[in-house]
Design a protein around this motif. Structure first.
Motif, PDB file in Angstrom:
ATOM      1  N   TRP A   1       0.836  -1.193   0.000  1.00  0.00           N
ATOM      2  CA  TRP A   1       0.000   0.000   0.000  1.00  0.00           C
ATOM      3  C   TRP A   1       0.873   1.245   0.000  1.00  0.00           C
ATOM      4  CZ3 TRP A   1      -4.356  -1.243   4.114  1.00  0.00           C
ATOM      5  CH2 TRP A   1      -5.274  -2.137   3.526  1.00  0.00           C
ATOM      6  N   LEU A   2       0.368   2.270  -0.698  1.00  0.00           N
ATOM      7  CA  LEU A   2       1.032   3.573  -0.724  1.00  0.00           C
ATOM      8  C   LEU A   2       0.000   4.639  -0.386  1.00  0.00           C
ATOM      9  CD1 LEU A   2       3.685   4.921  -3.097  1.00  0.00           C
ATOM     10  CD2 LEU A   2       1.609   6.256  -2.850  1.00  0.00           C
ATOM     11  N   ALA A   3       0.400   5.599   0.428  1.00  0.00           N
ATOM     12  CA  ALA A   3      -0.496   6.687   0.826  1.00  0.00           C
ATOM     13  C   ALA A   3       0.297   7.977   0.899  1.00  0.00           C
ATOM     14  CB  ALA A   3      -1.163   6.382   2.162  1.00  0.00           C
ATOM     15  N   LEU A   4      -0.422   9.075   0.769  1.00  0.00           N
ATOM     16  CA  LEU A   4       0.163  10.402   0.905  1.00  0.00           C
ATOM     17  C   LEU A   4      -0.192  10.978   2.268  1.00  0.00           C
ATOM     18  CD1 LEU A   4      -0.524  12.021  -2.599  1.00  0.00           C
ATOM     19  CD2 LEU A   4       1.489  10.770  -1.828  1.00  0.00           C
ATOM     20  N   LYS A   5       0.764  11.662   2.878  1.00  0.00           N
ATOM     21  CA  LYS A   5       0.480  12.318   4.142  1.00  0.00           C
ATOM     22  C   LYS A   5      -0.493  13.469   3.948  1.00  0.00           C
ATOM     23  CE  LYS A   5       5.027  11.210   6.070  1.00  0.00           C
ATOM     24  NZ  LYS A   5       6.287  11.752   6.629  1.00  0.00           N
ATOM     25  N   SER A   6      -0.442  14.098   2.786  1.00  0.00           N
ATOM     26  CA  SER A   6      -1.375  15.178   2.469  1.00  0.00           C
ATOM     27  C   SER A   6      -1.555  15.227   0.956  1.00  0.00           C
ATOM     28  CB  SER A   6      -0.851  16.526   2.978  1.00  0.00           C
ATOM     29  OG  SER A   6       0.383  16.852   2.351  1.00  0.00           O
TER      30      SER A   6
END
Length: 916
Positions: free
Chosen positions: A674-679
């Motif tokens: 999984w990859l996510a952005l902090k903002s």
């Protein structure tokens, strides 16, 4: 076509091109194409100095002595061509050949003959193919002499072997009932694999639990009398840490895990590293799909125990470019089949074309495709550069072609040190020549193309590929802290516990909103006001603000510990971890309220640096120490004004800790998906995965370990050589040395330490190693001692064995196995031979019984007798020590290389009887 025509450098030529392939399909294509010339084969004349070089095409009229180069050889080197003539007599050869006459005959080793451009230098690395010659066939190997037994085939290809499996380790740190019980069960499982009983009433289980109880009772008795006054009896972690430091032992708090993550994408994009998060899905989500998750799923994953990783900045890079073509890259085989990239490779060639590859075409279709390619030249899509990370991965099973049968152990990461564009001159394929550090050398044979078993017998290509878009990530995440500075938002008008706060708030009226907007942990240093003794009228008051408590406990656990990344380091160094060199991962700023409570990052002069201790810190050094208690909470300890600067009362501090540490981050391969952005939002489709498991995560050192190792820590590292054995001990600490011996020799005026070395994996002392060891010994030598470093004295042996073969076995097969067992190199199964340099130590005698046991272990051997075991110098055939032991001096090493070019290096002969 040649390299000078198209302006592309084809690189140096040689007899060992990579990758190593079993099916020379390129040779057939060169024959059919007729556009490039090359060496087909070389015949050695009976006189040993005349060579007949056969080419694929016609012999160029301009070939002369200046275009012939010969390299190689062990005893006889530097062969030169005296004359070069065209020989076209049909009664001697079926076709014309190039007759080359050399100045002398070579030895038994292999040589390499090349037809090169006349401008090439003498260095083989700078040789360029003769114009019009294919660079892969501008050279050919040859041997002047064949010295193998006539009873068996000596032209066997080297086998691809794997190293022997490591022996099972025993946990010597077991300290309680459960660990002792498990230790005993593990030992029984090794010694008695058939015994699998685990029921409590079983007699064996009862005995094991009795022994575990006794061991636990003894361990508890040793700890029961503990107090905090001494290291051996302390129970609190912080106390043990401080006691251990007093005896020069650094107690470590573990370190976080690191992993390599590839990003597969369908389009190119650029990402900010500080805004990325890589996640391992929670344990309850077994069917998680690889991709990008939004903020809602990110918070849900945190709540359910997902492990988070953050990208690391390699050499200070803050942005990462994702290239779609780097998702999967083909490895170029130069048109050959049955290819593999051999173990130890540090270079390869990539196909500079998009994935997936075009289907294999017939020769007629290939001709049409070449005509079309002339009209529309392909463009390069790979954007690899020096410093990029690359992962080689086997994606198809070599036997079946099924992706599920691919060996997950055949994955390896490298960091590029050389990237050069090139073109295959045969078909115009755009390729990329890459290289990497020898430390990242391929640890296994990487299969590229195979042929499936019958009845299909189909060619299977792209068995392995290269993965780009690789990120180096490590376990841990920066979490939002908590503000513990309530006095800023609710001042009482009096300085009270925070001297100078009223004046600071007056100069910064919006301090409360700023403090609440901080995402970091923040606090004020409490203290009092002290006035000096001079209070007479008109005198300047001496006012001090000493703190009453400078410590602080960070929220959240466990705090991340990691070492700083080395610059321009290969993967082997990036993934090598030392928990004792790890530092806490948090940034701390402290000082005046108006200087620290600012938007963004404060000025660097207000930053405090983490250290392992404050013993070397000065009174003006902004250093602090992190100490972990028994519950895993992190305590910040600052200086006292002598060892490290002391914070002042009323100073404002802010800290951004990172949470995530220990062995929990050692997740398996293909777990980080999984990859996510902090903002912000990410519209592109990315598929992250870690082809290799995360590694390096180490749990904090236990108190039992510290108490075991700390008392002897100051003795474990001697600092001075006093006696001869000390010099040998210091010399043997080098990883390139497997043994050393020393003696103090009287020179007439003083003593000299005469040190002899046994280098690892070789029988000659490299000059550079001797200089390095001598420089190391100079730093620890005793005053008045000189140091001399020499190679060990190698004693060549003459060994003869009579072997009786069983009636049902061929003598040739048994002889081949004997030669393999008693070789001075690696055996076919990957283990060192009997006379391998790593098995022969300084002063180690040679036992007749060991020779008998080694030969008797071969299947088909009925009886063995040692008929000769003696030194070559001074011994004679038929001589065997009476006690069955050939003794050597302390500075001597036995050798028996059995090399026909060097009979002075020892020999071993076998006389076989029986068999058939």
């Amino acid at each position: 076509m040649n390299a000078a025509n198209d302006g592309v450098s084809l690189g140096a030529v040689g007899c060992a091109p990579l990758p190593r392939c079993s099916v020379p399909a390129r040779r057939e294509r060169l024959h059919r194409a007729g556009t490039l010339n090359g060496i087909d084969y070389v015949e050695v004349g009976d006189d040993g100095v005349s060579l007949c070089v056969h080419l694929f095409g016609a012999i160029p009229p301009g070939l002369g002595v200046a275009h012939v180069r010969v390299s190689g050889g062990d005893r006889i080197t530097g062969l030169r061509a005296l004359s070069v003539n065209v020989e076209d007599e049909p009664d001697l050869h079926d076709e014309a050949c190039l007759r080359v006459v050399l100045d002398r005959e070579g030895d038994h080793t292999a040589y390499c003959l090349c037809l090169v451009d006349a401008s090439s230098g003498n260095d083989p690395a700078s040789w360029l193919a003769y114009p019009g010659f294919d660079p892969r066939y501008a050279c050919a190997s040859l041997q002047f002499r064949l010295d193998c037994a006539k009873s068996y085939d000596c032209a066997t290809a080297p086998s691809c072997v794997s190293p022997a499996p490591a022996l099972a380790e025993i946990n010597y740190l077991a300290r309680d009932y459960q660990s002792f019980r498990q230790l005993l069960l593990d030992r029984i499982a090794l010694d008695m694999p058939a015994w699998q009983e685990r029921h409590v009433p079983d007699l064996g289980i009862a005995l094991i639990e009795t022994l575990a109880y006794t061991a636990d009772h003894l361990s508890y008795f040793q700890d029961a009398v503990a107090t905090e006054a001494y290291l051996g009896t302390a129970r609190r972690r912080i106390s043990v840490r401080r006691h251990a430091r007093l005896v020069d032992y650094r107690m470590h708090e573990g370190c976080n895990a690191r992993a390599l993550v590839t990003l597969a994408s369908t389009n190119d994009l650029s990402l900010e590293l500080d805004n990325l998060l890589l996640l391992v899905p929670p344990p309850n989500q077994h069917d998680a799909q690889s991709g990008v998750i939004d903020a809602t799923r990110l918070e849900a994953a945190r709540a359910h125990g997902a492990l988070l990783f953050e990208p690391m900045r390699l050499d200070g890079v803050t942005r990462f470019a994702v290239v779609a073509a780097h998702s999967a890259i083909r490895l170029h085989t130069w048109g050959d089949e049955m290819c593999c990239l051999p173990r130890g490779s540090t270079r390869t060639t990539l196909v500079d074309a998009p994935w997936p590859p075009a289907p294999t075409a017939t020769p007629r279709e290939t001709t049409a495709a070449n005509d079309a390619a002339e009209e529309a030249a392909p463009s390069r899509v790979l954007k690899l550069a020096v410093g990029d990370l690359l992962i080689f991965e086997e994606v198809l099973g070599p036997q079946t072609g099924n992706p599920a049968d691919a060996d997950p152990a055949h994955r390896h990461a490298v960091r590029l040190t050389d990237v050069q564009t090139s073109v295959d001159p045969l078909d115009g394929t755009l390729v990329l020549e890459i290289g990497w550090d020898a430390c990242d050398a391929l640890p296994f044979d990487l299969c590229l193309s195979v042929r499936t078993p019958s009845p299909e017998c189909a060619w299977l290509h792209d068995v392995s590929v290269a993965r780009g878009n690789v990120l180096l990530v490590d376990h841990g995440e920066h979490l939002r802290g908590q503000c513990m500075s309530t006095a800023i938002c609710a001042p009482d008008g009096r300085d009270g516990d925070y001297p100078g706060l009223t004046a600071a708030l007056a100069a910064l009226p919006d301090a409360c909103p700023r403090c609440e907007a901080l995402a970091e942990d923040c606090w004020l240093v409490p203290g009092t006001v002290q006035y000096g003794c001079c209070r007479c009228e008109g005198a300047v008051q001496d006012v001090g603000r000493p703190p009453t408590d400078t410590g602080h406990v960070l929220p959240g656990a466990p705090l991340t510990w990691a070492e700083p990344l080395p610059l321009h380091a290969p993967v082997c160094e990036l993934l090598a971890r030392d928990p004792r060199g790890a530092l806490p991962q948090l940034s701390v700023y402290g000082g005046r309220l108006d200087a620290v409570l600012v938007d963004g990052t404060p000025d660097p002069r207000w930053q405090w640096q983490a250290r392992c201790d404050l013993l070397e810190s000065g009174p003006d050094d902004r250093h602090f120490v992190v100490e972990i208690d028994d519950d895993g909470a992190a305590h910040l300890r600052f200086g006292d004004g002598v060892l490290g600067q002391q914070p002042q009362a009323g100073d404002f501090f802010r800290a951004a800790p990172r949470i995530g540490n220990g062995g929990a981050g050692n997740v398996g391969r293909d777990s980080i998906v999984w990859l996510a952005l902090k903002s912000g939002l990410l519209a592109a489709e990315l598929q992250p995965r870690n082809p290799l498991p995360a590694s390096g995560g180490t749990d904090p050192e236990t108190l039992a370990e510290v108490k075991m190792y700390a008392p002897g820590a100051f003795r474990a590292t001697p600092l001075r050589a006093i006696v001869a054995d000390d010099y040998a001990m210091f010399a043997a600490q080098s990883p390139q040395v497997q043994g050393a011996a020393a003696a103090l020799e009287w020179s007439g005026s003083w003593y000299a330490a005469d040190v002899v070395l046994d280098p690892l994996a070789c029988e000659s002392l490299p000059p550079g190693l001797a200089r390095t060891i001598r420089a190391q010994l100079q730093r620890v030598r005793r005053i008045g001692h000189d140091v001399e470093v020499r190679a060990a004295c190698y004693v060549p042996l003459q060994v003869e064995l009579f072997v009786c073969v069983l009636p049902d076995f061929l003598r040739a097969h048994v002889e081949a196995e004997l030669l393999d067992r008693f070789t001075a190199g690696l055996r076919r199964d990957g283990l060192p031979g009997f006379f391998h340099p790593d098995r022969l130590r300084l002063g180690a005698p040679v036992f007749v019984s060991a020779l008998l046991a080694e030969a008797q272990a071969i299947t088909g051997v009925a009886h063995v007798e040692v008929t000769t075991l003696t030194r070559v110098d001074g011994g004679h055939s038929g001589e065997v020590p009476d006690d069955g032991v050939l003794h050597l001096a302390a500075r001597e090493i036995a050798r028996a290389d059995n090399d026909p070019d060097h009979p002075d290096h020892g020999s071993i002969a076998f006389m076989l009887g029986g068999g058939r």
